[in-house]
Design an enzyme around this catalytic site. Structure first.
Site, PDB file in Angstrom:
ATOM      1  N   CYS A  91       0.811  -1.217   0.000  1.00  0.00           N
ATOM      2  CA  CYS A  91       0.000   0.000   0.000  1.00  0.00           C
ATOM      3  C   CYS A  91       0.848   1.272   0.000  1.00  0.00           C
ATOM      4  O   CYS A  91       0.362   2.333  -0.380  1.00  0.00           O
ATOM      5  CB  CYS A  91      -0.947   0.015   1.197  1.00  0.00           C
ATOM      6  SG  CYS A  91      -2.167  -1.312   1.155  1.00  0.00           S
ATOM      7  N   GLN A 154      -5.071  -9.027   6.762  1.00  0.00           N
ATOM      8  CA  GLN A 154      -5.088  -7.645   7.243  1.00  0.00           C
ATOM      9  C   GLN A 154      -6.307  -7.349   8.106  1.00  0.00           C
ATOM     10  O   GLN A 154      -6.215  -6.617   9.094  1.00  0.00           O
ATOM     11  CB  GLN A 154      -5.030  -6.683   6.057  1.00  0.00           C
ATOM     12  CG  GLN A 154      -3.712  -6.737   5.304  1.00  0.00           C
ATOM     13  CD  GLN A 154      -3.563  -5.598   4.318  1.00  0.00           C
ATOM     14  OE1 GLN A 154      -4.385  -4.688   4.257  1.00  0.00           O
ATOM     15  NE2 GLN A 154      -2.497  -5.636   3.544  1.00  0.00           N
ATOM     16  N   ARG A 214     -19.583   9.483   1.435  1.00  0.00           N
ATOM     17  CA  ARG A 214     -20.997   9.306   1.791  1.00  0.00           C
ATOM     18  C   ARG A 214     -21.423  10.392   2.782  1.00  0.00           C
ATOM     19  O   ARG A 214     -20.678  10.760   3.688  1.00  0.00           O
ATOM     20  CB  ARG A 214     -21.231   7.928   2.409  1.00  0.00           C
ATOM     21  CG  ARG A 214     -20.943   6.766   1.466  1.00  0.00           C
ATOM     22  CD  ARG A 214     -21.392   5.435   2.047  1.00  0.00           C
ATOM     23  NE  ARG A 214     -20.662   5.069   3.264  1.00  0.00           N
ATOM     24  CZ  ARG A 214     -19.538   4.359   3.263  1.00  0.00           C
ATOM     25  NH1 ARG A 214     -19.010   3.943   2.124  1.00  0.00           N
ATOM     26  NH2 ARG A 214     -18.950   4.055   4.402  1.00  0.00           N
ATOM     27  N   SER A 241     -11.149   0.984   4.687  1.00  0.00           N
ATOM     28  CA  SER A 241     -10.935   1.737   3.454  1.00  0.00           C
ATOM     29  C   SER A 241     -11.749   1.150   2.310  1.00  0.00           C
ATOM     30  O   SER A 241     -12.122  -0.023   2.322  1.00  0.00           O
ATOM     31  CB  SER A 241      -9.449   1.740   3.093  1.00  0.00           C
ATOM     32  OG  SER A 241      -8.967   0.410   2.941  1.00  0.00           O
ATOM     33  N   HIS A 342      -9.044   4.027  -1.383  1.00  0.00           N
ATOM     34  CA  HIS A 342      -7.676   3.522  -1.230  1.00  0.00           C
ATOM     35  C   HIS A 342      -7.260   2.753  -2.483  1.00  0.00           C
ATOM     36  O   HIS A 342      -7.304   1.516  -2.512  1.00  0.00           O
ATOM     37  CB  HIS A 342      -7.628   2.624   0.012  1.00  0.00           C
ATOM     38  CG  HIS A 342      -6.285   2.073   0.348  1.00  0.00           C
ATOM     39  ND1 HIS A 342      -5.105   2.544  -0.197  1.00  0.00           N
ATOM     40  CD2 HIS A 342      -5.915   1.059   1.184  1.00  0.00           C
ATOM     41  CE1 HIS A 342      -4.085   1.856   0.298  1.00  0.00           C
ATOM     42  NE2 HIS A 342      -4.561   0.950   1.130  1.00  0.00           N
ATOM     43  N   CYS A 372       0.392   2.007   6.692  1.00  0.00           N
ATOM     44  CA  CYS A 372       0.722   0.605   6.906  1.00  0.00           C
ATOM     45  C   CYS A 372       0.825  -0.094   5.557  1.00  0.00           C
ATOM     46  O   CYS A 372       0.227   0.332   4.565  1.00  0.00           O
ATOM     47  CB  CYS A 372      -0.311  -0.065   7.798  1.00  0.00           C
ATOM     48  SG  CYS A 372      -2.005  -0.002   7.157  1.00  0.00           S
ATOM     49  N   GLY A 374       1.399  -4.126   3.487  1.00  0.00           N
ATOM     50  CA  GLY A 374       1.334  -5.570   3.556  1.00  0.00           C
ATOM     51  C   GLY A 374       2.665  -6.190   3.942  1.00  0.00           C
ATOM     52  O   GLY A 374       3.729  -5.707   3.553  1.00  0.00           O
TER      53      GLY A 374
END
Length: 386
Positions: A91, A154, A214, A241, A342, A372, A374
């Protein structure tokens, strides 16, 4: 001594990463080419002067395989002499791209370079690159043995973090609502206009507003969503996300080269670090990465006026805030990944694009970004307003 400065940063609006999402009809290479072209046009940049394009992308398979960074350069119509590199730090891929470009600029390997990234999760679904492996573990037998054949997840890690920091479902859902409310406010007040390059779609419409925000949500409504990672858990789709499509890019050079081209840089690359944590909880990296960045920079957290901490899950960003004691109001002031989305390999550059424009618009001297990654890693970056 050479420095590295960010002249400009641009991004697409973020689309929903599923069929029918606003950007789902656009090839990720073409989406990348769009932001490269916008960056050049906004700054009267001669593409022939670009030493390299370093591009983050996570799912490097299918339409994102074979060096998406290089083909993005060609799709943009830039000279064939301009190279492109694709990097994967999960990420944090495009944040890592910024680090690599800044280091190379400071070292004298580049004078002018672009860092950024892309992810089209509608066209290349998350997990497309991962196979079970002949030994029954996707990361091989030695990793399986080291971690007792644990299947890294995750979402489960996000549940572990929530438990460690004593975060309740209501707190996570409230954090998610805050993200949407802040993003909606930023949109309504036009805060993103200077950083978003509009995309003209196949039907002739123009996409220039983040699609995942939203409005009018409530804690009560979010409380009704399932917790897929743990029975009676706290992590749901509502406080995680969004799966997204998007791309972003930053123009990086030295102060001297910028002056020669008549550019006024926004910020200086002050400090950049990366660190690792255990791959089981996986997502706690921003906590030690922040500590490492502050130690390297000689700054305190109170001196940082804005923090972009990627909202992979509400427990990640809220856990970071609890661990560091950071001012909640300064964290993701324009909303985060729970609202804006994301797009994996493009997220690091998206966060940094949002951060540098927020710093510029509000006269904030120092900004910090961390996310963060992976496998249990995290980059952290400190920028200084110029």
């Amino acid at each position: 001594m050479r420095d590295a400065v960010i002249v400009d940063a641009v991004r697409t609006a973020v689309g929903k990463g599923k069929p029918g999402g606003a950007l789902s009809g656009i090839h990720p290479v073409d989406l990348s080419a769009h932001v490269l072209g916008a960056l050049a046009e906004r700054n009267r940049l001669d593409p022939a002067t670009v030493d390299d394009v370093v591009w983050g992308c996570v799912s490097q398979v299918g339409e994102q395989a074979g060096g998406v960074g290089r083909y993005s350069v060609l799709a943009a119509g830039w000279p064939e002499s301009v190279p492109g590199l694709t990097v994967d730090r999960q990420c944090g891929s495009s944040q890592q791209a910024v680090h690599q470009v800044a280091a190379a600029v400071i070292a004298g390997q580049y004078d002018i370079a672009i860092a950024g990234g892309v992810e089209s999760m509608s066209r290349v679904p998350m997990g497309s690159t991962r196979a079970g492996g002949q030994f029954g573990h996707p990361y091989g037998p030695l990793v399986a043995e080291r971690y007792d054949h644990y299947r890294f997840n995750q979402g489960v890690g996000a549940e572990m973090i929530a438990e460690e920091f004593g975060l309740t479902r209501a707190e996570l859902d409230r954090h998610a609502l805050d993200s949407h409310e802040r993003a909606a406010r930023a949109t309504d007040e036009g805060r993103f206009k200077g950083q978003i390059t509009p995309v003209t779609l196949a039907d002739g419409s123009v996409f220039d507003t983040d699609e995942g925000v939203r409005r009018g949500g409530s804690v009560e409504a979010l409380a009704g969503l399932k917790t897929p990672f743990k029975e009676d858990g706290v992590v749901s789709a509502g406080n995680a996300s969004q799966i997204s499509d998007g791309s972003a890019a930053l123009l990086i050079t030295t102060s001297e080269v910028a002056a020669r081209h008549g550019w006024t840089p926004i910020a200086r690359f002050h400090t950049g670090v990366v660190t690792g944590v255990d791959p089981v909880t996986m997502l706690k990296g921003p906590i030690p990465a922040t500590a490492k960045a502050l130690e390297r920079s000689g700054l305190t957290l109170d001196e940082i006026g804005a923090y972009e901490i990627n909202e992979a899950f509400a427990s990640v960003s809220l856990g970071w805030q609890r661990a560091t004691g950071a001012d909640y109001a300064r964290m993701n002031p324009n909303g985060g990944a729970m609202a804006l989305g994301h797009p994996l390999g493009g997220s690091g550059a998206r966060l940094m694009t949002t951060l540098v424009h927020h710093m510029k618009d509000n006269g904030i001297r120092y900004g910090l970004q961390s996310m963060c990654e992976g496998g249990g890693m995290a980059n952290a970056t400190i920028l200084e307003l110029l």
